[in-house]
Design a protein around this motif. Structure first.
Motif, PDB file in Angstrom:
ATOM      1  N   CYS A 131      61.970  -9.991  30.964  1.00 22.70           N
ATOM      2  CA  CYS A 131      61.722  -8.605  31.366  1.00 22.70           C
ATOM      3  C   CYS A 131      60.943  -7.854  30.288  1.00 22.70           C
ATOM      4  CB  CYS A 131      63.042  -7.901  31.664  1.00 22.70           C
ATOM      5  SG  CYS A 131      63.808  -8.424  33.213  1.00 22.70           S
ATOM      6  N   ARG A 132      61.225  -8.173  29.033  1.00 22.01           N
ATOM      7  CA  ARG A 132      60.455  -7.550  27.949  1.00 22.01           C
ATOM      8  C   ARG A 132      58.988  -7.965  28.028  1.00 22.01           C
ATOM      9  NH1 ARG A 132      58.441  -9.407  23.559  1.00 22.01           N
ATOM     10  NH2 ARG A 132      59.561 -11.392  23.715  1.00 22.01           N
ATOM     11  N   LEU A 133      58.725  -9.251  28.242  1.00 28.50           N
ATOM     12  CA  LEU A 133      57.334  -9.723  28.335  1.00 28.50           C
ATOM     13  C   LEU A 133      56.605  -9.083  29.515  1.00 28.50           C
ATOM     14  CD1 LEU A 133      57.855 -13.557  27.665  1.00 28.50           C
ATOM     15  CD2 LEU A 133      56.739 -11.920  26.139  1.00 28.50           C
ATOM     16  N   LEU A 134      57.255  -9.055  30.666  1.00 27.98           N
ATOM     17  CA  LEU A 134      56.621  -8.476  31.853  1.00 27.98           C
ATOM     18  C   LEU A 134      56.433  -6.980  31.690  1.00 27.98           C
ATOM     19  CD1 LEU A 134      55.534  -8.712  34.710  1.00 27.98           C
ATOM     20  CD2 LEU A 134      57.886  -8.650  35.567  1.00 27.98           C
ATOM     21  N   GLY A 135      57.449  -6.316  31.136  1.00 28.20           N
ATOM     22  CA  GLY A 135      57.329  -4.873  30.917  1.00 28.20           C
ATOM     23  C   GLY A 135      56.183  -4.538  29.980  1.00 28.20           C
ATOM     24  N   ASP A 136      56.054  -5.290  28.903  1.00 26.03           N
ATOM     25  CA  ASP A 136      54.953  -5.058  27.959  1.00 26.03           C
ATOM     26  C   ASP A 136      53.602  -5.252  28.637  1.00 26.03           C
ATOM     27  OD1 ASP A 136      56.831  -4.576  26.008  1.00 26.03           O
ATOM     28  OD2 ASP A 136      56.528  -6.470  24.936  1.00 26.03           O
ATOM     29  N   LEU A 137      53.508  -6.284  29.476  1.00 29.39           N
ATOM     30  CA  LEU A 137      52.249  -6.549  30.175  1.00 29.39           C
ATOM     31  C   LEU A 137      51.898  -5.396  31.109  1.00 29.39           C
ATOM     32  CD1 LEU A 137      49.995  -8.642  30.915  1.00 29.39           C
ATOM     33  CD2 LEU A 137      51.522  -9.446  32.723  1.00 29.39           C
ATOM     34  N   LEU A 138      52.888  -4.903  31.867  1.00 32.16           N
ATOM     35  CA  LEU A 138      52.639  -3.791  32.788  1.00 32.16           C
ATOM     36  C   LEU A 138      52.279  -2.518  32.031  1.00 32.16           C
ATOM     37  CD1 LEU A 138      55.588  -4.447  35.267  1.00 32.16           C
ATOM     38  CD2 LEU A 138      53.164  -4.877  35.693  1.00 32.16           C
ATOM     39  N   ARG A 139      52.964  -2.274  30.918  1.00 28.11           N
ATOM     40  CA  ARG A 139      52.686  -1.052  30.136  1.00 28.11           C
ATOM     41  C   ARG A 139      51.264  -1.078  29.583  1.00 28.11           C
ATOM     42  NH1 ARG A 139      52.981  -0.376  24.905  1.00 28.11           N
ATOM     43  NH2 ARG A 139      54.164  -2.313  24.622  1.00 28.11           N
ATOM     44  N   ARG A 140      50.838  -2.250  29.071  1.00 25.92           N
ATOM     45  CA  ARG A 140      49.467  -2.335  28.544  1.00 25.92           C
ATOM     46  C   ARG A 140      48.431  -2.136  29.648  1.00 25.92           C
ATOM     47  NH1 ARG A 140      51.796  -6.548  25.427  1.00 25.92           N
ATOM     48  NH2 ARG A 140      51.043  -8.119  26.931  1.00 25.92           N
ATOM     49  N   GLY A 141      48.800  -2.443  30.896  1.00 27.45           N
ATOM     50  CA  GLY A 141      47.883  -2.238  32.020  1.00 27.45           C
ATOM     51  C   GLY A 141      47.959  -0.835  32.587  1.00 27.45           C
ATOM     52  N   GLY A 142      48.721   0.066  31.965  1.00 29.11           N
ATOM     53  CA  GLY A 142      48.812   1.446  32.401  1.00 29.11           C
ATOM     54  C   GLY A 142      49.826   1.689  33.501  1.00 29.11           C
ATOM     55  N   ARG A 143      50.632   0.709  33.861  1.00 28.65           N
ATOM     56  CA  ARG A 143      51.625   0.852  34.940  1.00 28.65           C
ATOM     57  C   ARG A 143      52.983   1.151  34.317  1.00 28.65           C
ATOM     58  NH1 ARG A 143      50.233  -4.792  37.565  1.00 28.65           N
ATOM     59  NH2 ARG A 143      51.958  -4.345  39.006  1.00 28.65           N
ATOM     60  N   VAL A 144      53.090   2.362  33.815  1.00 23.36           N
ATOM     61  CA  VAL A 144      54.238   2.738  32.986  1.00 23.36           C
ATOM     62  C   VAL A 144      55.529   2.758  33.794  1.00 23.36           C
ATOM     63  CG1 VAL A 144      55.213   4.536  31.520  1.00 23.36           C
ATOM     64  CG2 VAL A 144      52.762   4.025  31.420  1.00 23.36           C
ATOM     65  N   GLU A 145      55.513   3.342  34.999  1.00 19.00           N
ATOM     66  CA  GLU A 145      56.736   3.419  35.800  1.00 19.00           C
ATOM     67  C   GLU A 145      57.255   2.028  36.157  1.00 19.00           C
ATOM     68  OE1 GLU A 145      58.695   5.913  36.580  1.00 19.00           O
ATOM     69  OE2 GLU A 145      57.409   7.203  35.359  1.00 19.00           O
ATOM     70  N   ALA A 146      56.333   1.155  36.541  1.00 16.96           N
ATOM     71  CA  ALA A 146      56.742  -0.217  36.862  1.00 16.96           C
ATOM     72  C   ALA A 146      57.311  -0.907  35.623  1.00 16.96           C
ATOM     73  CB  ALA A 146      55.558  -1.011  37.411  1.00 16.96           C
ATOM     74  N   ALA A 147      56.689  -0.636  34.472  1.00 13.34           N
ATOM     75  CA  ALA A 147      57.183  -1.229  33.229  1.00 13.34           C
ATOM     76  C   ALA A 147      58.591  -0.745  32.920  1.00 13.34           C
ATOM     77  CB  ALA A 147      56.247  -0.892  32.073  1.00 13.34           C
ATOM     78  N   LEU A 148      58.845   0.560  33.113  1.00 11.83           N
ATOM     79  CA  LEU A 148      60.180   1.107  32.853  1.00 11.83           C
ATOM     80  C   LEU A 148      61.230   0.459  33.753  1.00 11.83           C
ATOM     81  CD1 LEU A 148      59.350   4.893  32.384  1.00 11.83           C
ATOM     82  CD2 LEU A 148      60.265   3.334  30.647  1.00 11.83           C
ATOM     83  N   ASP A 149      60.869   0.232  35.003  1.00 10.88           N
ATOM     84  CA  ASP A 149      61.810  -0.430  35.922  1.00 10.88           C
ATOM     85  C   ASP A 149      62.164  -1.830  35.427  1.00 10.88           C
ATOM     86  OD1 ASP A 149      61.982   1.712  37.621  1.00 10.88           O
ATOM     87  OD2 ASP A 149      60.451   0.972  39.021  1.00 10.88           O
ATOM     88  N   VAL A 150      61.156  -2.541  34.961  1.00 10.50           N
ATOM     89  CA  VAL A 150      61.398  -3.905  34.476  1.00 10.50           C
ATOM     90  C   VAL A 150      62.246  -3.882  33.212  1.00 10.50           C
ATOM     91  CG1 VAL A 150      60.305  -5.979  33.545  1.00 10.50           C
ATOM     92  CG2 VAL A 150      59.321  -4.848  35.545  1.00 10.50           C
ATOM     93  N   TYR A 151      61.946  -2.944  32.300  1.00 13.84           N
ATOM     94  CA  TYR A 151      62.757  -2.828  31.070  1.00 13.84           C
ATOM     95  C   TYR A 151      64.221  -2.541  31.415  1.00 13.84           C
ATOM     96  CZ  TYR A 151      58.522  -2.540  28.143  1.00 13.84           C
ATOM     97  OH  TYR A 151      57.345  -2.798  27.496  1.00 13.84           O
ATOM     98  N   ARG A 152      64.436  -1.644  32.398  1.00 16.92           N
ATOM     99  CA  ARG A 152      65.816  -1.324  32.788  1.00 16.92           C
ATOM    100  C   ARG A 152      66.526  -2.566  33.337  1.00 16.92           C
ATOM    101  NH1 ARG A 152      63.136   3.224  35.341  1.00 16.92           N
ATOM    102  NH2 ARG A 152      63.279   5.059  33.957  1.00 16.92           N
ATOM    103  N   THR A 153      65.775  -3.353  34.107  1.00 24.41           N
ATOM    104  CA  THR A 153      66.358  -4.602  34.623  1.00 24.41           C
ATOM    105  C   THR A 153      66.788  -5.503  33.479  1.00 24.41           C
ATOM    106  OG1 THR A 153      64.988  -4.505  36.614  1.00 24.41           O
ATOM    107  CG2 THR A 153      65.933  -6.657  36.029  1.00 24.41           C
ATOM    108  N   GLY A 154      65.926  -5.620  32.487  1.00 18.53           N
ATOM    109  CA  GLY A 154      66.247  -6.450  31.326  1.00 18.53           C
ATOM    110  C   GLY A 154      67.435  -5.924  30.553  1.00 18.53           C
ATOM    111  N   LEU A 155      67.494  -4.604  30.371  1.00 20.50           N
ATOM    112  CA  LEU A 155      68.637  -4.007  29.665  1.00 20.50           C
ATOM    113  C   LEU A 155      69.923  -4.223  30.449  1.00 20.50           C
ATOM    114  CD1 LEU A 155      67.071  -0.656  28.408  1.00 20.50           C
ATOM    115  CD2 LEU A 155      67.930  -2.537  26.986  1.00 20.50           C
TER     116      LEU A 155
END
Length: 446
Positions: free
Chosen positions: A399-423
């Motif tokens: 989830c950290r890897l996917l979240g980082d990838l989404l955040r770098r692509g400007g998809r911040v909300e999607a990244a936050l959802d993935v980070y929450r899943t990982g947490l």
């Protein structure tokens, strides 16, 4: 033991063949009338009487009571020992042929303990070849045959069944089986040291994969305390191999390497090739953790070659995931991707954890090659596979890897959802399953 009528006929036949009268057979401990009654099947003789008569008739107690020559049981048990050696030193599918023949013989002779032993051997063969459904079936049948036996006698069947579920990616259920067996031993005052070490050793791996490091460390501590009471060197070696995983999780790489060296020495003496391959595999992992990539590749390739020679399909796949990661870190992306592509077929439920690991590594390779779309696709596939298995630690990292990838692509909300899943996976109770950790045995290890 056969019915009294059958035993009586057998006594009469053997007596006649040896030219003995009923009086000659009976004296000095019994009467001719007792022998007459026994031969007519009107009395169930005691074990003491049957052992006396067996001695007088020049046969064994087993042959007299069952009609089965004692040498057949002895030959069958020797055959099981040979099959076990064949599994340790040769290919599992060849050992399975031997075990199946022995199972048929044991069924024909109605020797239940030997039937169970043959089924356990078939289960171990199936684990090596990756036939997890067959493995579960064999272990379940062995457990059924041993159903009236004390729990320590059933520990190998329970452990085998749990390992089959673990290799299929069903971590939680594997933990449930092992924890229940440990609790059963504690509750029934049957805290057999060898059975407990077998079960504690088996539960360390799924605990670590699920992120329950405290439980893994506690299981390792108890296993180490019980080790002096264990007479089976292979079991002690297996314990050291799994305890090394807890040392690695704590960052104690020197202790892990020392533990693996002890296991490796025992396996080499016993010529247990699959287990020795596992030690090479784990030592490669230790080197990789220390960024010693060249010796890591060497150890992992040794493990892979040994397991391939034994046609241990699923274990080979696990090693190939580790080897591909080392190749990736060495910058050899093409080699790593080629190795991983064959593992993606394992996502059918057999080896989902390894297929998930392969997708994760392919995602990292895609990122390093500048292909974020391919990386995201692999990460999402890996996420689905690992969620099925309950591998919390791997899920959190993914989830950290996917979240980082989404955040770098400007998809911040999607990244936050993935980070929450990982947490959510990382913060799940330090547990695995089902409630409190297994009970400590009712005696104090020393």
């Amino acid at each position: 033991m056969d019915e009294p009528v059958e035993i009586g006929r057998r006594v009469q036949r053997l007596r006649t063949e040896r030219g003995l009268t009923q009086r000659q057979l009976a004296e000095p401990s019994y009467t001719p009338a007792y022998i007459s009654t026994l031969e007519s099947g009107k009395v169930r003789p005691s074990e003491t009487a049957l052992r006396f008569l067996a001695g007088r008739l020049g046969t064994s107690y087993e042959e007299l009571t069952t009609g089965r020559p004692a040498r057949l049981g002895t030959e069958l048990r020797l055959g099981l020992t040979d099959a076990q050696r064949e599994l340790a030193t040769g290919a599992a599918d060849e050992a399975a042929v031997h075990y199946r023949r022995l199972l048929t013989d044991a069924e024909h002779l109605d020797l239940v303990p030997e039937q169970a032993e043959a089924l356990l051997g078939l289960g171990d063969c199936a684990l090596e070849t990756g036939d997890l459904e067959d493995a579960r079936r064999h272990f379940e049948e062995a457990e059924r045959l041993l159903g009236e036996e004390p729990l320590p006698r059933r520990a190998r069947a329970l452990r085998g069944r749990a390992v089959a579920h673990l290799l299929a990616g069903e971590l939680r259920y594997a933990c449930y089986l092992l924890e229940s067996a440990i609790d059963g031993l504690a509750a029934s005052d049957l805290a057999d040291p060898e059975a407990l070490v077998l079960l504690y050793t088996a539960v360390i791996g799924p605990y670590i994969d699920m992120g329950a490091h405290a439980r893994a460390a506690h299981a390792a501590e108890l296993a180490l305390a019980l080790a002096p009471r264990v007479s089976d060197p292979a079991l002690v070696a297996g314990m050291h191999r799994q305890v090394a995983r807890t040392f690695l999780a704590e960052g104690r790489t020197d202790d892990a390497d020392a533990s693996l060296a002890r296991a490796q020495s025992i396996y080499r003496q016993l010529r247990l090739h699959t287990d020795l391959a596992h030690c090479h595999w784990m030592r490669g992992y230790v080197h990789a953790q220390n960024a010693e990539l060249v010796p890591a590749e060497r150890e992992l390739r040794t493990a892979r070659d040994m397991l391939t020679a034994k046609r241990a399909t699923l274990y080979t796949a696990q090693v190939e995931v580790e080897l591909a990661d080392v190749l990736r870190r060495l910058g050899r992306h093409e080699e790593a991707a080629e190795l991983l592509s064959a593992l993606l077929e394992l996502d059918d439920g057999h080896g989902a954890v390894h297929a998930g690991g392969a997708h994760r590594l392919l995602g990292l390779i895609a990122e390093e090659r500048g292909d974020p779309e391919a990386a995201e696709e692999h990460y999402v596939r890996a996420l689905g596979l690992l969620e099925r298995s309950g591998a919390s630690g791997d899920l959190a990292d993914l989830c950290r890897l996917l979240g980082d990838l989404l955040r770098r692509g400007g998809r911040v909300e999607a990244a936050l959802d993935v980070y929450r899943t990982g947490l959510g996976h990382r913060a799940a109770p330090g547990t695995t399953t089902l409630g409190p950790s297994p009970a400590t045995p009712p005696f104090r290890p020393h």
